[in-house]
Design an enzyme around this catalytic site. Structure first.
Site, PDB file in Angstrom:
ATOM      1  N   LYS A 241      39.671 -53.318 -46.932  1.00  0.00           N
ATOM      2  CA  LYS A 241      41.035 -53.871 -47.041  1.00  0.00           C
ATOM      3  C   LYS A 241      41.050 -55.364 -46.734  1.00  0.00           C
ATOM      4  CE  LYS A 241      44.283 -50.290 -46.934  1.00  0.00           C
ATOM      5  NZ  LYS A 241      44.886 -49.261 -46.183  1.00  0.00           N
ATOM      6  N   ARG A 242      40.292 -55.728 -45.717  1.00  0.00           N
ATOM      7  CA  ARG A 242      40.226 -57.126 -45.312  1.00  0.00           C
ATOM      8  C   ARG A 242      39.735 -58.000 -46.463  1.00  0.00           C
ATOM      9  NH1 ARG A 242      35.797 -59.594 -43.144  1.00  0.00           N
ATOM     10  NH2 ARG A 242      34.716 -57.595 -43.096  1.00  0.00           N
TER      11      ARG A 242
END
Ligand code: GLU
Length: 472
Positions: A241-242
């Site tokens: 996600k990062r």
């Protein structure tokens, strides 16, 4: 031969960035060849598939402008057809009933684990007579896969890839409850939908071997396969996600334009010389599988933002206003819209994303009185109440409310007060925009118009004493 490609997402989550790229490549390949691009929702896992996910996928594709041809196929509606093929294989002697119990399978799994190899069904019902079947047990149907030789895939991206058939066990086609397995469903659907080219992530490469065996057993021609390398984060690690492993709608919320995301996704794993900015028309003209690289692409937000800035500057002002009003601002008055449109030329060179543009242009659509940022409060306080009164007074006398005249009168005032132009213009900017940065302040005042400008100056003058911030 007409090229037919497909995008076949499982609706268990949003349309993530990897899926969007797969869809884009399939769409481009079809459009390049004047072919057909189809959508199949692989919703056979009823527990994990949701309507929200289907919505997110459909909306994501629509937003990206990846239109598909013909009707959407829902895999779950085709289970009977899949079962029919499994039974036909059984009749043709290409598949068999397997009565192995859960305990037997567990035992095979344990042994494989001990020997440090993947679990393979040992084929114990392959040649057994059905009369030996235990009573009361519903069998599964397994493919009678070849045990010798090898299976070869001429992948359009990975080249020739082969596996020894002894590595592949007799896979289940139909479960004991009569439901088809994923492997069977994909093959039958791809065939029935006339798919000629399967372009998908290389995490499906191993499936392609089993699918090839299935095509051979049924006697159907397999489609061409192109397995594209996955997307990694900028550090080369698996995408998280990062790193940007987010749903397409999140990119929209972050303020990326669909054409910028399309261009970026295209470059993520595909190249055409050194070209970075590639319009969709050019992409359709150029796209082929030769340009797909073999190594994992790295996701890079900075590159995406730069591309977005480019497309933002190219976009029609009216379209940007519409996007801002629907995606970023709540209700906007007609006057606000008009001002935003008039100010767009001055705003757009200063933003890379629609979110930045929304922040920058907020003052054009905000109702009075504005909310002043801390820096703006400081500027206004520093100028002082008297200066605001003087600015208002001189602006009231402006006859022709134009950028030029506004500038002249503010210049005159700064000379009269023996101040630098900035010392007058900055408090004016803060009063009119609530911020310390904006497009040229005379342009802003011209667009806001006489009444709104004078009104905002008045608001600032009334509020200046409530600014608790010191002027220094
Ligand atoms: N439904 C699979 C997925 O979402 C894709 C299957 C395929 O492309 O063959 O990963």
């Amino acid at each position: 031969m007409t090229v037919v490609t497909r995008f076949a997402p499982s609706p268990t989550g949003f349309l993530h960035i990897g899926g969007a790229r797969t869809a884009l490549f399939n769409w481009l390949y079809a459009r390049h060849h004047g072919g057909v691009f189809r959508l199949r929702i692989e919703d056979t896992d009823r527990k994990r598939s949701t309507d929200e996910a289907i919505q997110a996928i459909v909306q994501g594709l629509e937003w990206l402008g990846l239109d598909w041809d013909e009707e959407t196929v829902f895999q779950s509606t085709r289970a009977e057809r899949h079962a029919e093929i499994a039974r036909a294989l059984l009749e043709a002697g290409q598949a068999y009933y397997c009565y192995a119990s859960q305990e037997e399978l567990d035992e095979m799994r344990q042994t494989a684990k001990k020997e440090g190899r993947p679990m393979r069904y040992d084929g114990r019902w392959r040649d057994r007579d059905p009369s030996e079947a235990p009573e009361g047990v519903d069998p599964v149907i397994r493919l009678k896969a070849p045990q010798e030789g090898e299976t070869l895939i001429k992948d359009e991206v990975q080249g020739s890839v082969r596996v020894a058939n002894e590595q592949l066990d007799d896979m289940v086609l139909l479960r004991a409850n009569g439901s088809p397995t994923y492997m069977l469903s994909v093959v039958v659907d791809d065939h029935d939908m006339g798919i000629t080219h399967v372009i998908r992530g290389d995490d499906h490469l191993t499936n392609a071997f089993r699918q090839t065996l299935l095509y051979e057993a049924i006697g159907w021609e397999a489609p061409s396969f192109a397995h594209i390398p996955l997307i990694h984060g900028p550090d080369g690690a698996k995408m998280s996600k990062r790193h940007g492993a987010l749903g397409v709608e999140t990119y929209r919320e972050m303020g990326f334009l669909p054409e910028a995301l399309r261009n970026y996704l295209l470059r993520l794993g595909w190249g055409h010389g050194d070209d970075e900015v590639i319009s969709t028309d050019q992409a359709i003209a150029w796209f082929d599988l030769d340009g797909v690289g073999r190594s994992a692409a790295r996701f890079d937000f900075a590159k995406l933002s730069n591309l977005n800035g480019h497309y933002l500057r190219e976009a029609e002002d009216q379209r940007l206003v519409d996007i801002l009003c629907t995606d970023f601002y709540g209700e906007v008055t007609t006057a606000g819209r008009k001002r935003l449109l008039a100010g767009m030329a001055g705003l757009k060179p200063r933003a890379k994303t629609m979110k930045e543009l929304a922040d920058l242009g907020q003052f054009y659509v905000s109702d009075r009185p504005l909310v002043f940022e801390e820096k703006a409060q400081k500027l206004i306080a520093k100028g002082g109440k008297d200066l605001l009164a003087d600015i208002k007074e001189i602006l009231e006398k402006v006859e022709n409310w134009s950028e030029n005249e506004l500038e002249n009168s503010i210049r005159t005032l700064s000379e009269q007060r023996e101040l630098k132009l900035g010392a007058v213009a900055q408090p004016l900017r803060a009063a009119l925009t609530g911020s310390s940065i904006s497009p040229g302040i005379f342009e802003v005042a011209a667009i806001l118009g006489r009444e709104e400008t004078l009104g905002r100056l008045n608001d600032a003058r009334e509020q200046v004493e409530t600014f608790s911030i010191s002027a220094n």
